[in-house]
Design a protein around this motif. Structure first.
Motif, PDB file in Angstrom:
ATOM      1  N   SER A 148       0.814  -1.218   0.000  1.00 41.50           N
ATOM      2  CA  SER A 148       0.000   0.000   0.000  1.00 41.50           C
ATOM      3  C   SER A 148       0.847   1.268   0.000  1.00 41.50           C
ATOM      4  CB  SER A 148      -0.936   0.010   1.214  1.00 41.50           C
ATOM      5  OG  SER A 148      -0.191   0.071   2.420  1.00 41.50           O
ATOM      6  N   LEU A 149       2.087   1.153   0.479  1.00 37.44           N
ATOM      7  CA  LEU A 149       2.971   2.318   0.515  1.00 37.44           C
ATOM      8  C   LEU A 149       3.809   2.469  -0.750  1.00 37.44           C
ATOM      9  CD1 LEU A 149       4.240   2.169   4.217  1.00 37.44           C
ATOM     10  CD2 LEU A 149       2.689   3.865   3.219  1.00 37.44           C
ATOM     11  N   THR A 150       3.584   1.604  -1.729  1.00 39.13           N
ATOM     12  CA  THR A 150       4.347   1.678  -2.981  1.00 39.13           C
ATOM     13  C   THR A 150       4.274   3.054  -3.634  1.00 39.13           C
ATOM     14  OG1 THR A 150       4.111  -0.693  -3.390  1.00 39.13           O
ATOM     15  CG2 THR A 150       4.606   0.701  -5.290  1.00 39.13           C
ATOM     16  N   PRO A 151       3.102   3.698  -3.679  1.00 42.35           N
ATOM     17  CA  PRO A 151       3.055   5.034  -4.298  1.00 42.35           C
ATOM     18  C   PRO A 151       3.916   6.074  -3.577  1.00 42.35           C
ATOM     19  CG  PRO A 151       0.851   4.107  -4.127  1.00 42.35           C
ATOM     20  CD  PRO A 151       1.752   3.229  -3.317  1.00 42.35           C
ATOM     21  N   TRP A 152       4.293   5.795  -2.322  1.00 45.66           N
ATOM     22  CA  TRP A 152       5.108   6.744  -1.568  1.00 45.66           C
ATOM     23  C   TRP A 152       6.603   6.564  -1.805  1.00 45.66           C
ATOM     24  CZ3 TRP A 152       2.900   7.837   3.979  1.00 45.66           C
ATOM     25  CH2 TRP A 152       1.557   8.225   3.854  1.00 45.66           C
ATOM     26  N   GLY A 153       6.945   5.672  -2.709  1.00 46.70           N
ATOM     27  CA  GLY A 153       8.351   5.484  -3.045  1.00 46.70           C
ATOM     28  C   GLY A 153       9.165   4.914  -1.896  1.00 46.70           C
ATOM     29  N   THR A 154      10.232   5.590  -1.530  1.00 46.69           N
ATOM     30  CA  THR A 154      11.164   5.064  -0.527  1.00 46.69           C
ATOM     31  C   THR A 154      10.573   5.032   0.882  1.00 46.69           C
ATOM     32  OG1 THR A 154      12.116   7.267  -0.211  1.00 46.69           O
ATOM     33  CG2 THR A 154      13.181   5.823  -1.837  1.00 46.69           C
ATOM     34  N   ALA A 155       9.409   5.655   1.088  1.00 46.44           N
ATOM     35  CA  ALA A 155       8.808   5.645   2.425  1.00 46.44           C
ATOM     36  C   ALA A 155       8.534   4.223   2.892  1.00 46.44           C
ATOM     37  CB  ALA A 155       7.511   6.447   2.423  1.00 46.44           C
ATOM     38  N   ARG A 156       8.171   3.339   1.977  1.00 47.64           N
ATOM     39  CA  ARG A 156       7.863   1.964   2.373  1.00 47.64           C
ATOM     40  C   ARG A 156       9.106   1.252   2.908  1.00 47.64           C
ATOM     41  NH1 ARG A 156       7.055  -1.413  -3.311  1.00 47.64           N
ATOM     42  NH2 ARG A 156       9.200  -1.188  -4.055  1.00 47.64           N
ATOM     43  N   ASP A 157      10.291   1.671   2.452  1.00 48.98           N
ATOM     44  CA  ASP A 157      11.520   1.052   2.936  1.00 48.98           C
ATOM     45  C   ASP A 157      11.839   1.461   4.369  1.00 48.98           C
ATOM     46  OD1 ASP A 157      11.865  -0.157   0.469  1.00 48.98           O
ATOM     47  OD2 ASP A 157      13.046   1.497  -0.330  1.00 48.98           O
ATOM     48  N   TRP A 158      11.238   2.549   4.826  1.00 46.16           N
ATOM     49  CA  TRP A 158      11.468   3.043   6.189  1.00 46.16           C
ATOM     50  C   TRP A 158      10.361   2.627   7.148  1.00 46.16           C
ATOM     51  CZ3 TRP A 158      15.607   6.215   7.812  1.00 46.16           C
ATOM     52  CH2 TRP A 158      16.494   6.590   6.796  1.00 46.16           C
ATOM     53  N   LEU A 159       9.204   2.297   6.625  1.00 49.68           N
ATOM     54  CA  LEU A 159       8.021   2.130   7.476  1.00 49.68           C
ATOM     55  C   LEU A 159       7.505   0.704   7.564  1.00 49.68           C
ATOM     56  CD1 LEU A 159       6.041   5.311   6.304  1.00 49.68           C
ATOM     57  CD2 LEU A 159       7.518   5.074   8.313  1.00 49.68           C
ATOM     58  N   ALA A 175      19.352   2.778   9.620  1.00 48.71           N
ATOM     59  CA  ALA A 175      18.288   3.654  10.112  1.00 48.71           C
ATOM     60  C   ALA A 175      16.913   3.137   9.705  1.00 48.71           C
ATOM     61  CB  ALA A 175      18.493   5.074   9.588  1.00 48.71           C
ATOM     62  N   ARG A 176      16.842   2.460   8.579  1.00 54.77           N
ATOM     63  CA  ARG A 176      15.560   1.888   8.147  1.00 54.77           C
ATOM     64  C   ARG A 176      15.088   0.834   9.144  1.00 54.77           C
ATOM     65  NH1 ARG A 176      16.389   0.665   1.671  1.00 54.77           N
ATOM     66  NH2 ARG A 176      17.162   2.724   1.061  1.00 54.77           N
ATOM     67  N   TRP A 177      16.021   0.009   9.598  1.00 55.97           N
ATOM     68  CA  TRP A 177      15.648  -1.027  10.560  1.00 55.97           C
ATOM     69  C   TRP A 177      15.163  -0.397  11.849  1.00 55.97           C
ATOM     70  CZ3 TRP A 177      16.877  -2.414  15.494  1.00 55.97           C
ATOM     71  CH2 TRP A 177      16.421  -3.663  15.929  1.00 55.97           C
ATOM     72  N   VAL A 178      15.832   0.638  12.316  1.00 55.90           N
ATOM     73  CA  VAL A 178      15.447   1.295  13.571  1.00 55.90           C
ATOM     74  C   VAL A 178      14.035   1.859  13.456  1.00 55.90           C
ATOM     75  CG1 VAL A 178      15.949   3.212  15.123  1.00 55.90           C
ATOM     76  CG2 VAL A 178      17.825   1.810  14.237  1.00 55.90           C
ATOM     77  N   THR A 179      13.745   2.529  12.345  1.00 55.95           N
ATOM     78  CA  THR A 179      12.422   3.116  12.158  1.00 55.95           C
ATOM     79  C   THR A 179      11.332   2.047  12.122  1.00 55.95           C
ATOM     80  OG1 THR A 179      13.394   4.918  10.878  1.00 55.95           O
ATOM     81  CG2 THR A 179      11.022   4.601  10.680  1.00 55.95           C
ATOM     82  N   ALA A 180      11.575   0.988  11.350  1.00 51.69           N
ATOM     83  CA  ALA A 180      10.587  -0.092  11.268  1.00 51.69           C
ATOM     84  C   ALA A 180      10.421  -0.784  12.617  1.00 51.69           C
ATOM     85  CB  ALA A 180      10.998  -1.103  10.203  1.00 51.69           C
ATOM     86  N   ALA A 181      11.526  -0.943  13.352  1.00 52.81           N
ATOM     87  CA  ALA A 181      11.449  -1.597  14.660  1.00 52.81           C
ATOM     88  C   ALA A 181      10.622  -0.771  15.641  1.00 52.81           C
ATOM     89  CB  ALA A 181      12.852  -1.832  15.214  1.00 52.81           C
ATOM     90  N   LEU A 182      10.760   0.527  15.603  1.00 56.60           N
ATOM     91  CA  LEU A 182       9.978   1.384  16.497  1.00 56.60           C
ATOM     92  C   LEU A 182       8.488   1.255  16.194  1.00 56.60           C
ATOM     93  CD1 LEU A 182      12.174   4.619  16.566  1.00 56.60           C
ATOM     94  CD2 LEU A 182      11.799   3.012  18.451  1.00 56.60           C
TER      95      LEU A 182
END
Length: 228
Positions: A169-180, A197-204
């Motif tokens: 669902s976050l595909t239209p947001w581009g790189t946001a899906r890699d962080w969330l 940093a991507r792992w930290v954000t997703a983990a939170l």
């Protein structure tokens, strides 16, 4: 569930306490082996590197692993006074072992692959650390959903459907899906240039938040009846 069983050691015993749960642990490791075998058959020798094995192997391991977390967290519903933290610690320890097993599979697969790549062992240390972190994140998604969802029959598939659904669902947001999303975090840390940093954000979002809300949800629900 007794007070003794709500300790870390008790939770570890519960993780392998039934035949079904032992099979699940074997399937978790077997999924990584299956991914490695498929890659050995499909990748040309010049592409057989530890990085190439890392993402698929750990992705396969991370699919059944959260089911273990769901089941451990679900046990707590039969003992509403039991502490959540020991179960979370035990689930994390299991995830660390699963990550190390995945790392071992990657190392063995690379070693026997007959690779002709210039440097097949490039960033092996980073891949090893990332593999463990990926499995910890996946497992804590399982415990969080196990605390939030009343039945494992719903909680287990939710560990697959919700993260992948969020990623899609976050595909239209581009790189946001890699962080969330956990899937984005997996791809971010298991590459040649890890994005920690991507792992930290997703983990939170998917580990800390779910497991913070989960105990509150558990306390607001009546305990499940013990099976007869």
């Amino acid at each position: 569930m007794t007070t003794h069983e709500s300790t870390i050691a008790g939770a570890l015993r519960r993780a392998a306490g039934t035949r079904g749960r032992r099979v699940l642990l074997v399937v978790t490791a077997g999924a990584g082996v299956l991914a490695a075998v498929a890659l050995l058959a499909g990748l040309p020798p010049a592409e057989r590197t530890v990085v190439a094995f890392g993402e698929p192997v750990h992705a396969f391991v991370s699919v059944p692993l959260p089911f273990v977390g769901v089941l451990l967290a679900h046990d707590l519903r039969r003992a509403p006074d039991a502490r959540v933290l020991p179960t979370l610690v035990a689930a994390t320890l299991i995830a660390v072992v699963a990550g190390l097993v995945g790392d071992a599979i990657c190392v063995v697969a690379t070693a026997v692959s007959g690779s002709t790549a210039p440097d097949p062992w490039s960033t092996v240390g980073g891949i090893a650390v990332a593999g463990v972190l990926v499995q910890v994140l996946a497992q804590l998604v399982g415990t969080g959903l196990g605390l939030l969802v009343a039945r494992p029959a719903w909680g287990c598939p939710a560990t697959v459907v919700l993260p992948l659904g969020a990623y899609a669902s976050l595909t239209p947001w581009g790189t946001a899906r890699d962080w969330l999303t956990p899937s984005g975090a997996l791809r971010g840390v298991l590459g040649e240039e890890p994005g920690w940093a991507r792992w930290v954000t997703a983990a939170l979002l998917w580990s800390v938040a779910l497991n913070a809300v989960g105990p509150t949800r558990r306390e607001s629900c009546p305990p499940l009846r013990q099976p007869s």
